[in-house]
Design an enzyme around this catalytic site. Structure first.
Site, PDB file in Angstrom:
ATOM      1  N   ASP A 120       8.658 -36.054-105.568  1.00  0.00           N
ATOM      2  CA  ASP A 120       9.853 -35.833-106.375  1.00  0.00           C
ATOM      3  C   ASP A 120       9.505 -35.110-107.682  1.00  0.00           C
ATOM      4  OD1 ASP A 120      12.728 -36.512-107.111  1.00  0.00           O
ATOM      5  OD2 ASP A 120      11.648 -37.502-108.754  1.00  0.00           O
ATOM      6  N   GLU A 139       9.356 -31.151-104.343  1.00  0.00           N
ATOM      7  CA  GLU A 139      10.535 -30.729-105.097  1.00  0.00           C
ATOM      8  C   GLU A 139      10.003 -30.174-106.407  1.00  0.00           C
ATOM      9  OE1 GLU A 139      14.702 -32.398-107.028  1.00  0.00           O
ATOM     10  OE2 GLU A 139      12.915 -33.636-107.082  1.00  0.00           O
TER      11      GLU A 139
END
Length: 580
Positions: free
Chosen positions: A251, A284
């Site tokens: 993330d 990401e």
């Protein structure tokens, strides 16, 4: 370097290791036993061996006063403020030998374990997903967070699987069952920050952070320190090796200012898995750092592609969609032809973003129409099924599932769900107030919520109803949508997947304000062509006559030289034949 946490040596003893550079003394407190002093070692470590077995609960006591959970706890049966528990995941008996699937076969469905009813609830979805054509599930973070309800990005104990979802062995069973259905299992992990409730590292391990660098969540984690790097690398290895997750999605790595840490993590994971086993690593990364996709990572979530498609489908241009409001079809064409839209150009803040990506394979990019962020970070959590005409969404779905990029779905997409997915937490007292008001304040600059009274409509993240409303509703769906996904994924697996290795983009031509034609050379030399029209009027186009028509979202049995309104036409041209 020590292994963080508590690890069984044999059936009756365990080794404990805590990095606590600010502490003068550390003891481990096991239930119904006297505290056992850990020995100080160099570089801030405290270690020791104590009588213990799987299932025993314990705390660390810092300087004789502060009692904390193990920051590398494997299980928190009473939540973040309760005791840690020694876990023997190695005692799980795996039923399905599994080496995984190659990356080019990936069709990923992102899921939130909590709203689906825990690990057992997710297990109940596996047969249907496999039958639809999904090849992998991706769980939103399961690291222990405060309370019972959370997206998972507020976790504070990343080694401990959330206790309200089930036991560690039940998590193993979910992964085992998924493998039995031929499904890979990915996990979203958060290595860029800790949540606000239940994290005590600042009090005994302040060098974990660097105050000179700030992130949206506070002081940045200091990845220059080997103990910190090892903490997160050991976490990645635990999920992949002990729980046998098939992949990780990291993330918001743009908040990690040491990209060499990411390279090291990928190298360590690749080196740890047995020969022949497939493991997927995905990023990401708002910085669009293309070089990382040649350093052990399979792909990156392509926010550029999503954002351009969202503007084309909805006309929304507020917030980060402002970067895509000017000629969004040109931006989508660049995405399909080169991967990233922003490859060094300035964004709306005047800051350069991204690196050249045209040399990368299409499979280096994960394309999606929706995910937890793009739905749940909306004030009211609406899906595209409520924001654009179904015919337009059907056309965009054809592009998503039949392009050579890797498709990502969000739970409910394959049914055409119209149920919202909202931002939810389970904080209390002042923190609950701050989160609720902060959430509403985020939307003050949006036209629909400029009036304070309108912001009162935004659901309270801490209300139980907000969580319950976010459960997928199998009844409020678009008619025929599940059959559409089955049809498209059957085409993908039969016609495209065998040809995907070695694919490369041939570029995309803009045909109109909302229409384009994109081509890819596939690995066997054939050409895939996708003609897309997201406008409500027909668009002239020269359609190839000798191609195999794989899909036409308009169901036009006798195609002419126009693209129907809201349509997607997918064609496969014979080997080495160029599209007109």
């Amino acid at each position: 370097m020590h292994r963080h946490g508590a690890h069984l040596i044999d059936a009756t003893s365990a080794r404990f290791a805590l990095w606590a550079p600010d502490a003068r003394s550390v003891s481990v407190v096991l239930e119904q036993q006297p505290a056992i002093e850990l020995l100080p070692e160099k570089d801030g470590w405290f270690t020791g061996i104590a009588p213990a077995q799987a299932g025993d609960n314990y705390h660390y006591r810092i300087d004789g006063q502060l009692q904390v959970a193990d920051p590398a706890s494997r299980y928190q049966p009473e939540g973040v403020h309760g005791p840690s528990q020694i876990v023997d995941v190695a005692g799980y008996h795996w039923q399905h030998p599994w080496q995984g699937r190659p990356w080019h076969e990936a069709v990923i469905q992102e899921m939130h374990v909590g709203v689906l009813g825990g690990y057992q609830g997710v297990a109940g979805q596996l047969s249907r997903l496999s039958g639809t054509g999904v090849t992998a599930i991706e769980l939103m973070p399961v690291g222990q967070f405060p309370g019972e309800r959370n997206w998972g990005y507020d976790g504070v104990l990343p080694f401990a699987a959330q206790h309200t979802y089930g036991s560690p062995h039940q998590l193993c069973s979910l992964i085992d069952q998924a493998h039995g259905h031929g499904l890979m299992v990915m996990l979203d992990v958060v290595y860029n920050h800790f949540g606000p409730d239940g994290n005590f590292l600042h009090q005994y391990a302040s060098p974990f952070f660097r105050e000179d660098r700030q992130t949206p969540w506070g002081a940045a984690i200091d990845f220059r320190r080997p103990e910190v790097r090892e903490y997160f690398i050991q976490n990645a290895l635990m999920w992949v090796c002990d729980y046998r997750f098939d992949g990780l999605r990291l993330d918001a790595v743009h908040a990690i200012d040491q990209p060499d840490f990411l390279v090291e993590l990928a190298q360590r994971v690749r080196a740890a898995v047995e020969p022949g086993r497939q493991v997927w690593l995905v990023l990401e990364n708002e910085h669009n750092q293309a070089f990382l996709l040649e350093q052990g990572f399979n792909a990156q979530w392509n926010d550029d592609g999503h954002n351009a498609l969202h503007v084309l489908l909805t006309g929304e241009t507020e917030g980060y969609y402002e970067d895509y409001k000017h000629k969004p079809i040109d931006k989508l064409a660049r995405c399909l032809g080169e991967g990233f839209v922003f490859q060094g150009e300035a964004n709306r803040h005047g800051q350069p973003r991204g690196e050249p990506s045209g040399h990368l394979a299409p499979s280096a990019f994960v394309l999606f129409l929706q995910n937890h962020d793009q739905i749940g970070n909306r004030a009211l959590g609406e899906r595209l099924s409520r924001l654009c005409p179904p015919a337009a969404l059907r056309a965009a779905t054809g592009l998503l599932l039949l392009s050579p990029m890797i498709p990502l779905l969000f739970m409910g997409d394959d049914d055409g769900s119209r149920a919202p997915f909202l931002f939810f937490t389970d904080f209390h007292d002042e923190l609950a107030d701050a989160v609720r008001e902060g959430r509403r304040g985020e939307f003050a600059h949006f036209a629909a919520f400029a009036d304070p009274d309108q912001r009162e409509r935004i659901p309270d993240p801490n209300a139980r109803q907000t969580f319950d409303t976010s459960r997928p509703d199998g009844h409020d769906v678009l008619a025929g949508w599940h059959g559409l996904y089955q049809q498209l994924l059957a085409i993908r697996h039969k016609q495209l997947v065998p040809r995907l290795p070695g694919s490369r983009a041939l570029g995309a031509e803009v045909l109109g304000d909302k229409a384009l034609s994109a081509r890819w050379r596939l690995g066997d030399g054939s050409t895939l062509r996708i003609d897309l029209n997201l406008a409500h009027q027909a668009q002239p186009v020269a359609l190839p006559e000798t191609a195999l028509r794989l899909f036409d979202s308009s169901d036009n049995a006798h195609p002419d030289s126009t693209l129907s309104p809201y349509s997607c036409v997918v064609s496969l041209l014979p080997t080495r034949q160029e599209a007109p």
